[in-house]
Scaffold this motif. Structure first.
Motif, mmCIF file in Angstrom:
data_model
loop_
_atom_site.group_PDB
_atom_site.id
_atom_site.type_symbol
_atom_site.label_atom_id
_atom_site.label_comp_id
_atom_site.label_asym_id
_atom_site.label_seq_id
_atom_site.Cartn_x
_atom_site.Cartn_y
_atom_site.Cartn_z
ATOM 1 N N MET A 196 0.817 -1.212 0.000
ATOM 2 C CA MET A 196 0.000 0.000 0.000
ATOM 3 C C MET A 196 0.853 1.265 0.000
ATOM 4 N N PHE A 197 1.895 1.273 0.824
ATOM 5 C CA PHE A 197 2.566 2.565 1.051
ATOM 6 C C PHE A 197 3.925 2.703 0.380
ATOM 7 N N THR A 198 4.554 1.574 0.063
ATOM 8 C CA THR A 198 5.809 1.736 -0.690
ATOM 9 C C THR A 198 5.651 1.185 -2.103
ATOM 10 N N GLY A 199 4.661 0.354 -2.299
ATOM 11 C CA GLY A 199 4.382 -0.185 -3.631
ATOM 12 C C GLY A 199 3.263 0.588 -4.309
ATOM 13 N N PRO A 200 2.678 -0.035 -5.330
ATOM 14 C CA PRO A 200 1.658 0.696 -6.109
ATOM 15 C C PRO A 200 0.243 0.617 -5.518
ATOM 16 N N GLY A 201 0.087 -0.025 -4.339
ATOM 17 C CA GLY A 201 -1.250 -0.293 -3.786
ATOM 18 C C GLY A 201 -2.130 0.941 -3.674
ATOM 19 N N MET A 202 -1.562 2.020 -3.080
ATOM 20 C CA MET A 202 -2.408 3.194 -2.854
ATOM 21 C C MET A 202 -2.882 3.797 -4.172
ATOM 22 N N SER A 203 -1.981 3.839 -5.149
ATOM 23 C CA SER A 203 -2.405 4.428 -6.431
ATOM 24 C C SER A 203 -3.428 3.524 -7.117
ATOM 25 N N HIS A 204 -3.285 2.182 -6.938
ATOM 26 C CA HIS A 204 -4.301 1.265 -7.469
ATOM 27 C C HIS A 204 -5.653 1.538 -6.817
ATOM 28 N N LEU A 205 -5.609 1.682 -5.498
ATOM 29 C CA LEU A 205 -6.868 1.895 -4.762
ATOM 30 C C LEU A 205 -7.542 3.175 -5.232
ATOM 31 N N VAL A 206 -6.744 4.233 -5.377
ATOM 32 C CA VAL A 206 -7.307 5.512 -5.829
ATOM 33 C C VAL A 206 -7.909 5.341 -7.232
ATOM 34 N N SER A 207 -7.187 4.598 -8.090
ATOM 35 C CA SER A 207 -7.683 4.398 -9.462
ATOM 36 C C SER A 207 -8.994 3.619 -9.458
ATOM 37 N N TYR A 208 -9.043 2.538 -8.685
ATOM 38 C CA TYR A 208 -10.273 1.737 -8.648
ATOM 39 C C TYR A 208 -11.432 2.549 -8.064
ATOM 40 N N PHE A 209 -11.138 3.308 -7.007
ATOM 41 C CA PHE A 209 -12.192 4.118 -6.392
ATOM 42 C C PHE A 209 -12.697 5.161 -7.394
ATOM 43 N N THR A 210 -11.727 5.788 -8.089
ATOM 44 C CA THR A 210 -12.117 6.788 -9.103
ATOM 45 C C THR A 210 -12.980 6.129 -10.177
ATOM 46 N N ALA A 211 -12.558 4.930 -10.597
ATOM 47 C CA ALA A 211 -13.330 4.227 -11.640
ATOM 48 C C ALA A 211 -14.744 3.927 -11.134
ATOM 49 N N ALA A 212 -14.854 3.510 -9.868
ATOM 50 C CA ALA A 212 -16.183 3.190 -9.311
ATOM 51 C C ALA A 212 -17.055 4.450 -9.267
ATOM 52 N N VAL A 213 -16.453 5.562 -8.812
ATOM 53 C CA VAL A 213 -17.220 6.819 -8.728
ATOM 54 C C VAL A 213 -17.647 7.265 -10.120
ATOM 55 N N LEU A 214 -16.690 7.189 -11.066
ATOM 56 C CA LEU A 214 -17.026 7.626 -12.427
ATOM 57 C C LEU A 214 -18.049 6.694 -13.074
ATOM 58 N N ALA A 215 -18.001 5.407 -12.715
ATOM 59 C CA ALA A 215 -19.017 4.481 -13.237
ATOM 60 C C ALA A 215 -20.391 4.899 -12.727
ATOM 61 N N CYS A 216 -20.443 5.283 -11.449
ATOM 62 C CA CYS A 216 -21.732 5.739 -10.891
ATOM 63 C C CYS A 216 -22.203 7.002 -11.612
ATOM 64 N N ILE A 217 -21.245 7.899 -11.891
ATOM 65 C CA ILE A 217 -21.621 9.143 -12.580
ATOM 66 C C ILE A 217 -22.085 8.831 -14.007
ATOM 67 N N GLY A 218 -21.312 8.028 -14.707
ATOM 68 C CA GLY A 218 -21.603 7.734 -16.115
ATOM 69 C C GLY A 218 -22.886 6.941 -16.290
ATOM 70 N N TYR A 219 -22.934 5.774 -15.640
ATOM 71 C CA TYR A 219 -24.136 4.937 -15.770
ATOM 72 C C TYR A 219 -25.335 5.640 -15.130
ATOM 73 N N GLY A 220 -25.066 6.321 -14.003
ATOM 74 C CA GLY A 220 -26.161 7.005 -13.303
ATOM 75 C C GLY A 220 -26.838 8.030 -14.191
ATOM 76 N N SER A 221 -26.032 8.834 -14.884
ATOM 77 C CA SER A 221 -26.633 9.866 -15.739
ATOM 78 C C SER A 221 -27.486 9.217 -16.833
ATOM 79 N N LEU A 222 -26.976 8.117 -17.404
ATOM 80 C CA LEU A 222 -27.720 7.457 -18.487
ATOM 81 C C LEU A 222 -29.041 6.856 -17.976
ATOM 82 N N PHE A 223 -28.987 6.233 -16.803
ATOM 83 C CA PHE A 223 -30.220 5.595 -16.305
ATOM 84 C C PHE A 223 -31.209 6.618 -15.742
#
Lengths: 316, 286, 284
Positions: free
Chosen positions: C154-181
């Protein structure tokens, strides 16, 4: 000179079509403040008309303006209009108080004002005690009253009520009618649709009759009755010499029919001109007939409805 | 004398026997299902592949016709694999059919309060479920069980008694696999319709149960390095059972056949529980 | 009594908050929304199960690959997709079904404000549920590797940036799919038909030409994910293999901007259409 503020609900050549089905057609109305009843058979277009006043439906043609404001101007319009619809449906899981309060918040009131207005409305419909219970457990009459509370909570100038007396017990009915009359006395428009014609006479200052999407009559009942020339006016007379009175009336041109009561203490007269008949009756009364009472028999909403709509309904 | 005593006369004519009373519901349900011309056309189209298959069976044994294309009679083999592929395709069609018709049978009754009207007659909840379920089972069965047995009969009549005896397992396999699949489709259709009560969502949910089960099962397998996730994947379970019944040797997910049977029966049990809980006339204040 | 003292913006903010107050309660606490919680939190079940009951520990790199597969194949395409169908379609069409939309329409709220309020309540609910689950999935997936290894990842490897990316993807999925539905709930009587169409379009996205690929939500979401989707194993191999197609990812910044732009366009369009919305509750 400043222009006079518009106080009426104005329909200007309004038509509404649902695809090929006619909702209402070419309605021109100007509804003044006071209690106005909207009557007509099922499917006559009453709810469509009310939905258009409240902006839930847009006219296919023409325009609706309420006290000078069009429904498109939501922020101004809905501060002025309250509507209790025919739908017996509520958001899930809310108590009576929450139902009134949460939609009042949409008006932008502060929390304090919202609470005060909500309680005021709930008190006016007499639901303070059960307001903490969920609406799902309410009786039909309580649901009607909480809808009414929601519609009046923001103190609208125009109150539109679709069959508001349905499901109310006699006491609640009387209280609700008194509430309508109080609101009308404060200068509000109260537009009510109803099927109970004998209450129309009690409640309303004005009546609008609809049939098959058309307004067939509007105004005060007495005025409407006077305009129905194809049905002679009926007058009930109680007197001491009904046979003599009948013989005198038979000779008069404006009298169409005279029928003696079974108890031989009165008669029913059908006449083409009520005004002329009353003059004639005064004249006859001077010749020694003791008249106990004279009452018109068919200038109420029930009779007018029967003449204008009932006949058409039965021949359809 | 009270008015009802003078006017009321109870019905004294013949009654449908209680044992077959649920079929009354079925008869009326058929009518309402096929009111939709689109659905009727769609349903009839589902038979087209089967007609083609049956014709192929005939051609496959017709030496004269095959000689025209330089082939001998029986140029392709009619075995468990053939039955499995054909029935597999028909089951997919039956699944879609269930998703379309099941919600129209039950959800409107629940939403519009019609169930209480049925149950205020001498008609029980079990009969209601049987009646509605029979509609799905009959329509889906006409796409799967009937053509399967027809294939077996036609092939037997064309090839002979010995083929029939040697391959009798095909008929029993068809009956067994159709039985379990039709039971699952019927119960799933009724359960999802009763659960969500929204016709459109119920239809989607019937199909989604397969997709979500597959996805969730795959997730369990990947994360936990196991094959037990397959127990949540109805399509794989049916496939495992079907391959065993039709003596098919293609590789399947490594779960025992008895395990697949138990899982399918358990799924039926769960669906029955949902139906029992949700398909009832009750008013909840709250 | 009229709140005339408020500026327009202040009034709209109050109204949006009032709409969110009503809708968030409905979304979070409705019994019929329980399946959305199941969809959102079901990945945690095998992850926690593995941590608790399995003593088989694989290399962390393998788990990183597996997580990527689960997130991209199941979570984005199935869980968030169907969850957003449930949450956002319900905002207008669900109220129509319950015959309660008119209560909003009879309040002095501009239709644009109503759409914005409803979209924001759907967004908050979906981000809390699906974003929250994404944040939980990370420790659930890697916890069994031990505290030290996880800390290092998490803190010396890529974990934190992965987590941020996945979280961003989840939020953007909610925004994208949410707007369409949300828009499909405003426009269509049966929002599942456009949802099924979108599902189909998103599923075949990998096979489309480069230009058409970009006319989807999943393309931009996958561009944000930090690791390419691995090949599936086990019984998922047949159907899932269809979804595992190499994409030519867009830069993350561009993907985020594009998704926000698409969502804004769709919500504005829905708001414009909502002006013409009439209350005509049919029977279903």
């Amino acid at each position: 000179m400043t222009p006079k503020p518009q106080t009426d609900i104005v329909f200007d050549n309004v038509s509404k079509f649902y695809g090929e089905v006619l909702g209402v057609n070419r309605v021109n109305l100007s509804i003044p403040p006071g209690v106005t009843s909207l009557v007509g058979p099922n499917g006559s277009g009453k709810t469509t008309l009310m939905n258009m006043i409240a902006g839930l439906l847009h006219p296919s043609r023409g325009s609706v303006v309420v006290c000078g404001v069009e429904p498109d101007d939501a922020e101004q319009f809905f501060r002025m209009v309250g509507y209790s619809t025919q739908y017996d449906s509520f958001p899930r899981g809310l108590t009576g108080y929450e139902f009134v309060e949460c939609y009042l918040r949409l008006f932008g009131y502060s929390a304090k004002d919202t609470q005060r207005l909500a309680w005021e409305a709930i008190d006016r419909v007499g639901l303070r005690e059960p307001s903490a219970r969920r609406i799902a457990g309410y009786s039909k009459g309580m649901r009607q009253r909480i809808k009414l509370a929601q519609a009046i909570a923001h103190r609208p100038r125009v109150l539109v009520l679709d069959e508001p007396l349905n499901g109310l017990d006699p006491l609640a009915r009387a209280e609700t009618i008194a509430l309508f009359q109080a609101l009308a006395a404060e200068g509000s428009h109260v537009l009510i649709s109803t099927h109970i014609l004998h209450e129309v006479d009690l409640i309303s200052d004005h009546v609008i009759m609809m049939n098959q999407g058309y307004v067939v009559a509007e105004g005060q009942i007495r005025g409407m009755r006077d305009e129905i020339s194809e049905h002679p006016m009926q007058v009930l007379i109680r007197c001491d010499k009904p046979e003599y009175l009948a013989s005198q009336l038979f000779g008069e041109k404006q009298v169409v029919e005279v029928r003696l009561h079974a108890d031989r203490a009165g008669l029913l007269v059908r006449t083409r001109s009520a005004e002329g008949f009353y003059k004639l009756l005064n004249h006859i009364a001077l010749n020694g007939v003791q008249i106990e009472s004279v009452a018109p028999a068919d200038d109420d909403a029930q009779s007018v409805y029967e003449y204008l709509i009932g006949h058409e309904e039965s021949t359809r | 004398m009270a008015v009802y005593k003078r006017t009321y006369k109870a019905y004294s004519g013949p009654l449908t026997p209680p044992a077959s009373r649920f079929l009354v519901l079925q008869r009326y349900a058929f009518r309402s299902v096929f009111k939709s011309r689109l659905l009727l056309i769609g349903y009839l189209l589902c038979f087209v592949p089967m007609i083609f298959v049956l014709a192929t069976l005939y051609v496959n044994q017709n030496a004269t016709l095959l000689a025209l294309v330089n082939q001998k009679a029986g140029f392709f083999k009619i075995d468990g694999n053939f039955f499995l592929n054909i029935l597999g395709f028909q089951f997919v069609l039956a699944g879609f059919l269930t998703a379309f018709i099941a919600p129209t049978l039950v959800a409107p009754d629940l939403v519009n309060g019609a169930l209480s009207l049925y149950l205020s007659r001498p008609f029980s909840r079990t009969e209601y479920i049987l009646g509605k379920g029979a509609v799905i089972a009959t329509l889906a069965g006409a796409l799967t069980l009937v053509p399967g047995l027809l294939m077996f009969t036609i092939q037997s009549s064309l090839v002979g008694w010995n083929w029939m005896l040697d391959n009798f397992y095909l008929a029993t396999a068809t009956v067994l696999i159709s039985g379990i699949v039709l039971s699952i489709f019927t119960l799933l259709g009724l359960a999802m319709s009763a659960l969500v009560r929204w016709r459109i969502v119920a239809g989607a949910l019937i199909l989604a149960v397969f997709a979500i089960g597959k996805g969730f099962g795959a997730m369990i397998n990947n994360v936990m390095r196991t094959n037990n996730g397959v127990y949540l994947d109805m399509q794989s379970l049916i496939q495992t059972v079907a391959q065993d019944l039709f003596h098919n040797t293609r590789p399947v997910d490594d779960i025992p056949v008895y395990g697949a049977w138990i899982a399918l029966l358990a799924i039926c049990g769960v669906l029955l529980l949902i139906i029992n809980r949700k398909l009832r006339v009750c008013e909840v204040a709250g | 009594m009229t709140p005339a003292t408020h500026s327009n913006w202040s009034l709209w903010m109050r109204q949006i908050l009032a709409i969110m107050r009503i809708d968030l309660r409905k979304t979070f606490f409705a019994k019929r929304g329980l399946w959305i919680y199941f969809l959102a939190f079901c990945p945690e079940i095998p992850m926690v199960g593995h941590w608790l009951f399995s003593n088989q520990t694989d290399a962390l790199a393998n788990d990183v690959q597996i997580f990527s597969g689960i997130f991209q194949v199941f979570y984005l395409r199935v869980a968030i997709f169907f969850g957003c169908v449930g949450i956002f379609s319900n905002l207008f069409r669900g109220e129509m079904m319950d015959k309660s939309l008119h209560y909003y329409m009879l309040a002095p709220v501009r239709r644009e404000v109503l759409v914005a309020g409803k979209f924001l309540s759907g967004l908050v609910a979906s981000v809390v549920i699906f974003g929250g689950s994404t944040l939980l999935q990370f420790p659930a997936m890697y916890w069994h590797h031990g505290r030290e290894l996880m800390h290092a990842y998490m803190f010396t490897g890529p974990g934190m940036s992965h987590l941020v990316s996945y979280f961003t993807a989840a939020v953007l999925a909610c925004i994208g799919y949410g707007s369409l539905f949300l828009a499909s709930g405003v426009l269509f009587r049966n929002p599942l038909i456009p949802a099924a169409g979108l599902l189909m379009w998103e599923s075949i996205n990998g096979f489309l030409p480069a230009l058409l690929k970009k006319l989807s939500v999943i393309y931009w979401l996958q561009s944000i994910c930090p690791i390419a989707m691995p090949n599936p194993r086990g019984n998922a191999r047949n159907i899932m293999a269809l979804l595992v197609v190499d994409i030519d990812p867009a830069p993350a910044g561009l993907a985020i901007a594009n998704l926000l732009l698409i969502a804004a366009f769709v919500v504005v369009w829905a708001a414009m259409r909502a002006r013409k919305l009439e209350i005509s509750y049919g029977t279903d």
